[in-house]
Design an enzyme around this catalytic site. Structure first.
Site, PDB file in Angstrom:
ATOM      1  N   HIS A  20       0.897  -1.290   0.076  1.00 10.51           N
ATOM      2  CA  HIS A  20       0.053  -0.061   0.008  1.00 10.51           C
ATOM      3  C   HIS A  20       0.812   1.431   0.024  1.00 10.51           C
ATOM      4  CE1 HIS A  20      -3.299  -2.839   1.312  1.00 10.51           C
ATOM      5  NE2 HIS A  20      -3.958  -1.845   0.804  1.00 10.51           N
TER       6      HIS A  20
ATOM      7  N   LYS B  87      -0.345   4.566   4.602  1.00  8.28           N
ATOM      8  CA  LYS B  87      -1.322   3.669   5.465  1.00  8.28           C
ATOM      9  C   LYS B  87      -0.764   3.166   6.542  1.00  8.28           C
ATOM     10  CE  LYS B  87      -4.054  -0.838   4.419  1.00  8.28           C
ATOM     11  NZ  LYS B  87      -5.297  -0.137   5.094  1.00  8.28           N
TER      12      LYS B  87
END
Length: 240
Positions: A150, A154
């Site tokens: 990600h 995140k």
């Protein structure tokens, strides 16, 4: 011909990436009326593009709504769930990393209104989860590894989606291992690998645009409001 009913929606977590995608896409959907957008901080403008904006501390002042869609932070979920329970409104929740208070509030809400909590609202991930369970059932003695990637902002790792995929494997008696990467602006990539002697299988989902999650959440909201109180899965709503 009867007019299509208008769904009154609250977007909770409106200042985040997913919240902004939800607001943009909902504005293009004639059957959805966003009656309130809620963010953690007090808004600089009360009305933006025709949508009333509220701070998270002002939940009690929200207008009537049919369903709330939440992509916020873990510490904001409990208050929203309690409000939905009080009003008998449905909740589509995509916030991961929930604490005990948030989990308890969702459990209480499910006794009074329809709820779906999911780490991922894409149809592809719903199918991937089913495939992982099937593979695990047939390959119980193989190694299982889940690798997720990600964007650098995140915070939770492994991702909620990775953990949900792992639960699908665990349900078939397989114990997965996890690895997490945070780099650049990656929207989301999940690889589930089953490895045996001399061979391996990889099941992969790559998201190139977070609009897929926003569209899935909006469609889940459409399908959730007519349900009886209880807790539903994305697969039940999006693949039915």
């Amino acid at each position: 011909m009867n007019a299509q009913p208008i769904l009154k929606v609250v977007i909770h977590g409106a200042s985040g990436r997913m919240g902004q995608a939800l607001l943009r896409l909902a504005a293009q959907m004639p059957d959805i009326d966003v009656v309130a957008a809620v963010a953690r901080r007090a808004p600089s403008q009360r009305v933006i593009d025709g949508v009333p904006h509220f701070a998270a501390s002002e939940l009690s002042g929200l207008p009537a709504f049919d369903v709330a869609i939440d992509f916020s932070l873990p510490d904001g979920v409990a208050a929203l769930a309690r409000l939905c329970a009080e009003r008998g409104a449905a909740l589509v929740c995509g916030t991961t990393g929930l604490d005990a208070e948030g989990e308890a509030a969702l459990a209480a809400l499910a006794g009074r209104a329809p709820l779906v909590w999911a780490s991922n609202y894409s149809l592809g991930v719903a199918v991937l989860t089913d495939l992982v369970a099937r593979a695990a059932a047939l390959l119980a003695d193989w190694d299982c590894d889940i690798v997720e990637s990600h964007h650098i902002h995140k915070k939770d790792a492994p991702s909620g989606t990775a953990l949900s995929l792992g639960q699908a494997a665990q349900g078939q008696g397989v114990q997965p291992r996890y690895a997490s990467l945070r780099a650049g602006d990656i929207v989301g990539e999940h690889t589930v690998q089953f490895a045996g002697l001399g061979e391996r299988i990889e099941l992969v989902h790559r998201a190139s645009n977070r609009d897929i999650f926003a569209r899935g959440a909006l469609e889940a909201a459409r399908r959730l409001v007519a349900r009886a109180p209880g807790r539903y899965s994305v697969a039940e709503l999006l693949t039915a």
